[in-house]
Design a protein around this motif. Structure first.
Motif, short mmCIF file in Angstrom:
data_model
loop_
_atom_site.label_atom_id
_atom_site.label_comp_id
_atom_site.label_asym_id
_atom_site.label_seq_id
_atom_site.Cartn_x
_atom_site.Cartn_y
_atom_site.Cartn_z
N VAL A 111 42.27 46.41 -78.28
CA VAL A 111 41.65 46.80 -77.02
C VAL A 111 42.70 46.67 -75.92
CG1 VAL A 111 39.83 46.32 -75.34
CG2 VAL A 111 39.39 46.01 -77.78
N VAL A 112 42.97 47.79 -75.23
CA VAL A 112 44.02 47.82 -74.21
C VAL A 112 43.42 48.27 -72.88
CG1 VAL A 112 46.24 48.83 -73.54
CG2 VAL A 112 45.75 48.35 -75.96
N PRO A 113 43.70 47.57 -71.78
CA PRO A 113 43.17 47.97 -70.48
C PRO A 113 43.74 49.32 -70.03
CG PRO A 113 44.06 45.72 -70.43
CD PRO A 113 44.50 46.33 -71.70
N LEU A 158 36.45 50.91 -69.29
CA LEU A 158 37.71 50.65 -68.61
C LEU A 158 38.82 50.28 -69.60
CD1 LEU A 158 36.51 48.47 -65.57
CD2 LEU A 158 37.24 50.87 -65.54
N PHE A 159 38.54 50.41 -70.90
CA PHE A 159 39.49 50.01 -71.93
C PHE A 159 39.61 51.10 -73.00
CE2 PHE A 159 37.80 46.30 -69.92
CZ PHE A 159 38.87 45.42 -69.80
N ASP A 160 40.75 51.10 -73.64
CA ASP A 160 40.98 52.00 -74.78
C ASP A 160 40.97 51.17 -76.05
OD1 ASP A 160 41.29 54.35 -73.28
OD2 ASP A 160 43.43 53.96 -72.95
N VAL A 161 40.14 51.57 -77.00
CA VAL A 161 40.14 50.96 -78.33
C VAL A 161 40.93 51.89 -79.23
CG1 VAL A 161 38.75 50.14 -80.26
CG2 VAL A 161 37.89 49.89 -77.92
N ARG A 162 42.07 51.42 -79.74
CA ARG A 162 42.96 52.32 -80.48
C ARG A 162 43.51 51.62 -81.72
NH1 ARG A 162 47.73 52.14 -75.85
NH2 ARG A 162 48.72 50.18 -76.53
N PRO A 163 43.94 52.39 -82.68
CA PRO A 163 44.51 51.79 -83.90
C PRO A 163 45.81 51.05 -83.58
CG PRO A 163 43.93 54.09 -84.26
CD PRO A 163 43.84 53.86 -82.79
N LEU A 164 46.07 50.00 -84.32
CA LEU A 164 47.31 49.26 -84.16
C LEU A 164 48.49 50.14 -84.53
CD1 LEU A 164 46.36 45.80 -85.74
CD2 LEU A 164 46.78 46.27 -83.32
N PRO A 178 49.21 43.37 -82.63
CA PRO A 178 48.74 44.05 -81.42
C PRO A 178 49.88 44.23 -80.44
CG PRO A 178 47.28 42.23 -82.01
CD PRO A 178 48.51 42.09 -82.85
N SER A 179 49.75 45.22 -79.57
CA SER A 179 50.76 45.44 -78.55
C SER A 179 50.70 44.35 -77.49
CB SER A 179 50.55 46.81 -77.90
OG SER A 179 49.31 46.83 -77.19
N ALA A 180 51.72 44.29 -76.64
CA ALA A 180 51.80 43.24 -75.63
C ALA A 180 50.69 43.34 -74.60
CB ALA A 180 53.15 43.31 -74.93
N HIS A 181 50.09 44.53 -74.43
CA HIS A 181 49.06 44.73 -73.41
C HIS A 181 47.64 44.53 -73.95
CE1 HIS A 181 52.14 46.15 -70.71
NE2 HIS A 181 52.54 47.03 -71.60
#
Length: 224
Positions: free
Chosen positions: A185-187, A155-161, A166-169
């Protein structure tokens, strides 16, 4: 054998009438319930779910959460749900009229979720509580030691910064559960909807029209 058809029809009619009677009785008792308007607040209860929470209910159903969690707070004298602080009162039929599908469940591998949206809601800001839910879904033991709940990392996306921060989400994880340097890790939208649904689960309004139905039966004199 010549009476076989009559016997079959008699059994069928008996079962059909019993089934119809059960449905009609339930509809008469529960199906006609509507929202209750508080005379002081002039607010309707139960309040409708947001569109996002409705989407989250579908995610909840799709993931099969009902297999391990119930949504029914048992009243005093029937169980220890109130002692566990799973609710401030037992459940009322009116609590469920906003639900497209009533997800009462029957197994409690995990705790009852009917009021999970109110458990930390008073002690944390909505966004902080949402972050707690995201951590629970991504890495259950990060917020609940010894949890038997499976991780829902899909249910999450693991993505490069995208930058140095990190982003706000992105969810805030300790180093033990973090994805590694340079990643966040972003929902996904499904996770966001599911958490919105979980946060909407809070039956805290005590309907005066039904309060007496929730009271434990009085003990008869001389009974032990």
């Amino acid at each position: 054998m010549k009476n076989g058809l009559a016997l079959f029809l008699g059994v069928f009619a008996t079962l059909a009438l019993s089934w119809a009677g059960l449905l009609l009785a339930a509809h008469k008792q529960i199906g006609s319930l509507s929202q209750f308007k508080d005379p002081a607040e002039e607010t309707l209860y139960p309040q409708p779910m947001s569109g996002l929470a409705n989407q989250g209910m579908l995610v909840y159903q799709d993931l099969g959460c009902v297999a391990c969690h119930t949504q029914q707070v048992r009243r005093e004298g029937v169980g220890s749900d109130l002692e566990r602080q799973w609710g401030v009162r037992g459940g009322y039929p009116r609590d469920y009229i906003r639900d497209r599908a009533v997800l009462i469940g029957q197994n409690r591998v995990g705790p009852d979720l009917r009021n999970v949206g109110a458990r930390l809601g008073d002690s944390a800001k909505p966004e902080e509580y949402a972050d707690w839910f995201y951590k629970l879904l991504y890495a259950p033991e990060s917020v609940s030691a010894g949890s038997a709940m499976p991780a829902h990392k899909f249910l999450f996306d693991v993505r490069p910064l995208a930058g140095s921060q990190p982003s706000a989400h992105a969810i805030k994880l300790t180093s033990k559960y973090a994805p590694g340097a340079g990643y966040e890790v972003v929902p996904t939208q499904r996770a966001v909807a599911l958490v919105a649904y979980l946060q909407s689960l809070k039956d805290t309004y005590d309907y005066p029209t039904e309060r007496g139905l929730n009271a434990p039966a009085e003990k008869k004199k001389g009974a032990h």
